[in-house]
Scaffold this motif. Structure first.
Motif, mmCIF file in Angstrom:
data_model
loop_
_atom_site.group_PDB
_atom_site.id
_atom_site.type_symbol
_atom_site.label_atom_id
_atom_site.label_comp_id
_atom_site.label_asym_id
_atom_site.label_seq_id
_atom_site.Cartn_x
_atom_site.Cartn_y
_atom_site.Cartn_z
ATOM 1 N N VAL A 27 32.471 42.443 43.603
ATOM 2 C CA VAL A 27 33.524 43.352 43.174
ATOM 3 C C VAL A 27 33.312 44.672 43.905
ATOM 4 C CG1 VAL A 27 34.565 44.557 41.231
ATOM 5 C CG2 VAL A 27 33.664 42.244 40.926
ATOM 6 N N ASP A 28 34.127 44.882 44.938
ATOM 7 C CA ASP A 28 34.014 46.096 45.739
ATOM 8 C C ASP A 28 34.802 47.236 45.093
ATOM 9 O OD1 ASP A 28 33.176 47.614 47.936
ATOM 10 O OD2 ASP A 28 35.023 47.174 49.031
ATOM 11 N N ASP A 29 36.036 46.957 44.719
ATOM 12 C CA ASP A 29 36.899 47.958 44.094
ATOM 13 C C ASP A 29 37.089 47.563 42.631
ATOM 14 O OD1 ASP A 29 38.736 49.863 43.399
ATOM 15 O OD2 ASP A 29 40.310 49.169 44.768
ATOM 16 N N VAL A 30 36.365 48.217 41.753
ATOM 17 C CA VAL A 30 36.391 47.857 40.334
ATOM 18 C C VAL A 30 37.760 48.110 39.727
ATOM 19 C CG1 VAL A 30 35.311 48.232 38.081
ATOM 20 C CG2 VAL A 30 33.917 48.308 40.149
ATOM 21 N N ASP A 31 38.422 49.207 40.118
ATOM 22 C CA ASP A 31 39.763 49.491 39.576
ATOM 23 C C ASP A 31 40.728 48.350 39.889
ATOM 24 O OD1 ASP A 31 39.340 52.013 38.358
ATOM 25 O OD2 ASP A 31 39.414 52.988 40.334
ATOM 26 N N MET A 34 39.707 45.157 37.922
ATOM 27 C CA MET A 34 40.032 45.221 36.493
ATOM 28 C C MET A 34 41.534 45.144 36.260
ATOM 29 S SD MET A 34 37.204 45.087 34.994
ATOM 30 C CE MET A 34 37.653 45.456 33.307
ATOM 31 N N SER A 35 42.330 45.646 37.182
ATOM 32 C CA SER A 35 43.786 45.543 37.003
ATOM 33 C C SER A 35 44.267 44.117 37.258
ATOM 34 C CB SER A 35 44.515 46.533 37.920
ATOM 35 O OG SER A 35 44.313 46.181 39.272
ATOM 36 N N LYS A 36 43.502 43.343 38.039
ATOM 37 C CA LYS A 36 43.864 41.940 38.302
ATOM 38 C C LYS A 36 43.439 41.005 37.186
ATOM 39 C CE LYS A 36 41.814 41.164 42.189
ATOM 40 N NZ LYS A 36 41.301 40.553 43.398
ATOM 41 N N THR A 37 42.509 41.413 36.326
ATOM 42 C CA THR A 37 41.990 40.503 35.314
ATOM 43 C C THR A 37 43.079 40.129 34.332
ATOM 44 O OG1 THR A 37 41.221 42.328 33.937
ATOM 45 C CG2 THR A 37 39.610 41.348 35.461
ATOM 46 N N GLU A 38 42.921 38.924 33.792
ATOM 47 C CA GLU A 38 43.961 38.383 32.907
ATOM 48 C C GLU A 38 44.093 39.158 31.600
ATOM 49 O OE1 GLU A 38 40.067 36.429 32.420
ATOM 50 O OE2 GLU A 38 41.381 36.508 34.133
ATOM 51 N N VAL A 45 35.522 41.249 28.005
ATOM 52 C CA VAL A 45 35.801 39.896 28.503
ATOM 53 C C VAL A 45 35.217 39.722 29.903
ATOM 54 C CG1 VAL A 45 37.631 38.289 29.194
ATOM 55 C CG2 VAL A 45 37.859 39.612 27.084
ATOM 56 N N VAL A 46 35.393 40.705 30.750
ATOM 57 C CA VAL A 46 34.885 40.632 32.125
ATOM 58 C C VAL A 46 33.362 40.586 32.110
ATOM 59 C CG1 VAL A 46 34.723 41.859 34.311
ATOM 60 C CG2 VAL A 46 36.920 41.726 33.134
ATOM 61 N N ALA A 171 26.796 45.704 36.545
ATOM 62 C CA ALA A 171 26.474 47.134 36.502
ATOM 63 C C ALA A 171 27.667 47.977 36.938
ATOM 64 C CB ALA A 171 25.272 47.420 37.395
ATOM 65 N N ARG A 172 28.371 47.533 37.965
ATOM 66 C CA ARG A 172 29.525 48.303 38.463
ATOM 67 C C ARG A 172 30.641 48.355 37.414
ATOM 68 N NH1 ARG A 172 29.971 49.186 44.122
ATOM 69 N NH2 ARG A 172 32.214 48.996 43.906
ATOM 70 N N VAL A 173 30.923 47.231 36.774
ATOM 71 C CA VAL A 173 31.982 47.206 35.747
ATOM 72 C C VAL A 173 31.558 48.040 34.544
ATOM 73 C CG1 VAL A 173 33.201 45.707 34.109
ATOM 74 C CG2 VAL A 173 32.982 45.020 36.498
ATOM 75 N N PHE A 174 30.298 47.930 34.142
ATOM 76 C CA PHE A 174 29.801 48.703 33.008
ATOM 77 C C PHE A 174 29.899 50.204 33.299
ATOM 78 C CE2 PHE A 174 26.428 50.657 30.462
ATOM 79 C CZ PHE A 174 26.748 50.173 29.203
ATOM 80 N N ASN A 175 29.447 50.619 34.490
ATOM 81 C CA ASN A 175 29.530 52.040 34.873
ATOM 82 C C ASN A 175 30.973 52.504 34.991
ATOM 83 O OD1 ASN A 175 26.766 52.234 34.919
ATOM 84 N ND2 ASN A 175 26.611 51.884 37.129
ATOM 85 N N TRP A 176 31.853 51.646 35.490
ATOM 86 C CA TRP A 176 33.280 51.968 35.587
ATOM 87 C C TRP A 176 33.840 52.243 34.193
ATOM 88 C CZ3 TRP A 176 37.413 49.264 33.475
ATOM 89 C CH2 TRP A 176 38.681 49.649 33.902
#
Length: 187
Positions: A27-31, A34-38, A45-46, A171-176
């Motif tokens: 996951v390079d671009d977390v934004d 996360m916008s693509k996730t269902e 969930v992620v 870690a990236r999603v959590f920090n985001w």
């Protein structure tokens, strides 16, 4: 001619990449991710999905480590068996040897010249082979074990890379999520 070389290159690429597990997506671009996730930005969930993927990788790693350990234990036994077969093949007269009868109990034995040996194949199966056939079988088993050890080492390396990618993603999603919450609290 060019078609053949492309096929050969494709074969090489597919055979060098281990097939022990699916490849983890970085996951390079977390934004954008996360916008693509269902579930539209549902961090829980992620993270749960990444955690499940991480657990699967750890389970596969444990299985591969057990397989490597089994092969490492097998290899000295196979090599010792091959040495004994070579000695029996060269033998012209009776020779005296010691063998392990049970824990810490060795017994002396006189071994007459022979043309056949019995090998344990596993699952309580023993077969009689000529010394040459037994030597060929054990040599083949040693080569197969070496090949499997190399494959397991490659699979473990690949699997560790996938585990690292998954941990970094978590870690990236959590920090985001923390940054998103902090910016929402300031407004």
């Amino acid at each position: 001619m060019e078609k053949e070389s492309n096929n050969t290159t494709a074969q090489i690429e597919t055979t060098t990449k281990p097939k022990v597990c699916p490849e983890a997506e970085f996951v390079d671009d977390v934004d954008a991710y996360m916008s693509k996730t269902e579930n539209n930005n549902s961090v829980d969930v992620v993270l749960r999905r990444f955690d499940e993927q991480h657990a699967k990788y750890k389970f596969m790693e444990a299985n591969l480590l057990m397989k490597r350990k089994k092969l490492e234990v097998q290899m000295p036994t196979l090599k010792k068996t091959l040495e004994i077969l070579q000695k029996l093949k060269e033998q012209k007269d009776d020779f005296e040897t010691e063998y392990l009868m049970s824990d810490l109990v060795f017994v002396k034995a006189v071994v007459p010249p022979t043309k056949t040996v019995c090998l344990w194949l596993g699952a309580n199966v023993m077969l009689e082979y000529s010394i040459e056939d037994a030597e060929a079988l054990v040599s083949k088993n040693i080569e197969t074990a070496k090949t499997h050890m190399e494959q397991v080492a490659e699979d473990l390396d690949y699997l560790r890379d996938q585990t690292t990618v998954t941990e970094v993603n978590m870690a990236r999603v959590f920090n985001w999520d923390i940054k998103r919450r902090q910016s929402g609290a300031k407004k």
